[in-house]
Design an enzyme around this catalytic site. Structure first.
Site, PDB file in Angstrom:
ATOM      1  N   ASP A  53     -32.020 -33.794 -29.300  1.00 44.43           N
ATOM      2  CA  ASP A  53     -33.232 -34.043 -28.526  1.00 44.43           C
ATOM      3  C   ASP A  53     -33.365 -33.164 -27.285  1.00 44.43           C
ATOM      4  OD1 ASP A  53     -35.583 -35.001 -27.612  1.00 44.43           O
ATOM      5  OD2 ASP A  53     -34.903 -37.036 -27.224  1.00 44.43           O
ATOM      6  N   ASP A  58     -32.386 -33.630 -20.238  1.00 49.54           N
ATOM      7  CA  ASP A  58     -32.337 -35.095 -20.361  1.00 49.54           C
ATOM      8  C   ASP A  58     -31.004 -35.474 -21.007  1.00 49.54           C
ATOM      9  OD1 ASP A  58     -33.346 -37.692 -20.095  1.00 49.54           O
ATOM     10  OD2 ASP A  58     -34.173 -37.692 -22.112  1.00 49.54           O
ATOM     11  N   ASN A  89     -28.308 -38.971 -26.064  1.00 52.14           N
ATOM     12  CA  ASN A  89     -28.609 -37.699 -26.705  1.00 52.14           C
ATOM     13  C   ASN A  89     -27.345 -36.940 -27.096  1.00 52.14           C
ATOM     14  OD1 ASN A  89     -31.396 -37.911 -26.728  1.00 52.14           O
ATOM     15  ND2 ASN A  89     -31.610 -37.085 -24.661  1.00 52.14           N
TER      16      ASN A  89
END
Length: 350
Positions: free
Chosen positions: A219, A202, A207
């Protein structure tokens, strides 16, 4: 069947959060601030002595204990490789996961930093280098428990869920399914013989933070086994000559540590299409969570699905169709239509 811990998770309050942190061995000050997170419940907690921690409560039923521990193991490997990431704090006997009333939670250091809104030339090179080093470690051994970013998990099953639960208006379903099938076909073709290994999963600017010591990836909750380019396309621009220039700068940094054939960028648009479908199913599966209707008030409306369908059709109309069949039924061609939507994309949080 009710998922264990679901009711407690949906009604998680400050007292329960502070009690969980105290049970983990910390003396809390009473400061507790909910952080911006939809997938999990995350809180900034103050300590009696100077300092703050972050406590993360995992959504019940999403990850098994083995899958969570594998994320933590990957982060430890990255730390040992001197890659800037944020790993959970080891607690008593070195454990990183605790359980309270049926839900898992972990304690993390509070990493100070600011979000990277735009990647300048220097940051692009640095980000490329960091991702290559992450991927080198990711490719060093397989994940035993984490999800694979494949067509079944991120395309076919989300589409099947939307169909079985009848989320789309009946008159839009055929168009939506045909566009999805075209994207599935393109993903299958573009990912042939492409290596899959452990990746962030992701990887977007939300992030990536700038700390006092430089860039830091955060994350890894969505860490999966997948193609390297999955960690590129949400981070980098695509579409024009300026975008190509920025990608070239990024790749110059990446290729200092790891090979990346330019042909792998052919998977970007199919990945974008899978994200559209998976994202809608992600919201649908969590609709009973009180925070989701408040966050996505237009989800499920006629207007929402019309726009989603048009976006999927627009994306799918530009993808090639395979002339070879593997026996599956997702090779239908959709007619091109004049569309005005541009790359609509809500990014998944946490």
């Amino acid at each position: 069947m009710e998922t264990p811990g679901k009711e407690f998770y949906n009604r998680l309050d400050i007292d329960s959060v502070l009690s969980a942190v105290e049970d983990a061995g910390f003396s809390v000050s009473g400061h507790c601030l909910a952080l911006n997170s939809l997938e999990n419940r995350v809180y900034d907690v103050g300590l009696e002595e100077e300092g703050r921690l972050v406590v993360k409560f995992y959504r019940p039923g999403r990850w098994t204990l083995d899958q969570i521990l594998e994320e933590h193991s990957f982060l430890k490997e990255l730390e040992e490789g001197e890659i800037p990431v944020v790993a959970p704090l080891p607690l008593e006997n070195g454990v990183t996961v605790r359980e309270t009333k049926g839900i898992y939670y972990t304690i993390w250091p509070l990493q100070k930093g600011r979000l990277v809104e735009e990647l300048n030339e220097q940051n692009l090179v640095q980000t490329g280098r960091l991702l290559a080093r992450i991927h080198n470690i990711g490719a060093s051994k397989p994940a035993k428990h984490r999800v694979e970013y494949n067509l079944k998990n991120f395309g076919e099953e989300p589409l099947r869920f939307l169909k079985e639960k009848e989320f789309l208006p009946t008159h839009l379903w055929k168009r939506y399914e045909e566009a999805a099938n075209r994207i599935f076909n393109s993903f299958s073709e573009a990912s042939k013989d492409m290596p899959f290994h452990r990746i962030h999963g992701d990887c977007h600017k939300g992030n990536l933070i700038q700390t006092a010591d430089g860039l830091c990836f955060i994350d890894f909750d969505d860490f999966v086994t997948g193609p390297a380019v999955q960690d590129f396309w949400m981070l980098l621009p695509f579409g024009d000559s300026a975008s190509e220039y920025e990608r070239d700068i990024f790749l110059a940094g990446y290729r200092e540590f790891r090979e990346f054939p330019s042909s792998w960028f052919d998977l970007v648009e199919p990945l974008r299409g899978l994200r559209y479908i998976h994202y809608s199913a992600w919201i649908a599966k969590r609709w009973e969570d009180p925070s989701f209707p408040n966050t996505f008030p237009h989800f499920g409306t006629e207007e929402y699905w019309e726009k989603e369908t048009q976006d999927l059709e627009r994306l799918g109309s530009d993808l090639p169709i395979s002339t070879e069949s593997d026996g599956r039924n997702y090779f239908a061609k959709t007619e091109e239509s004049e569309l005005t939507n541009k790359d609509f994309f809500w990014d998944m949080e946490d």
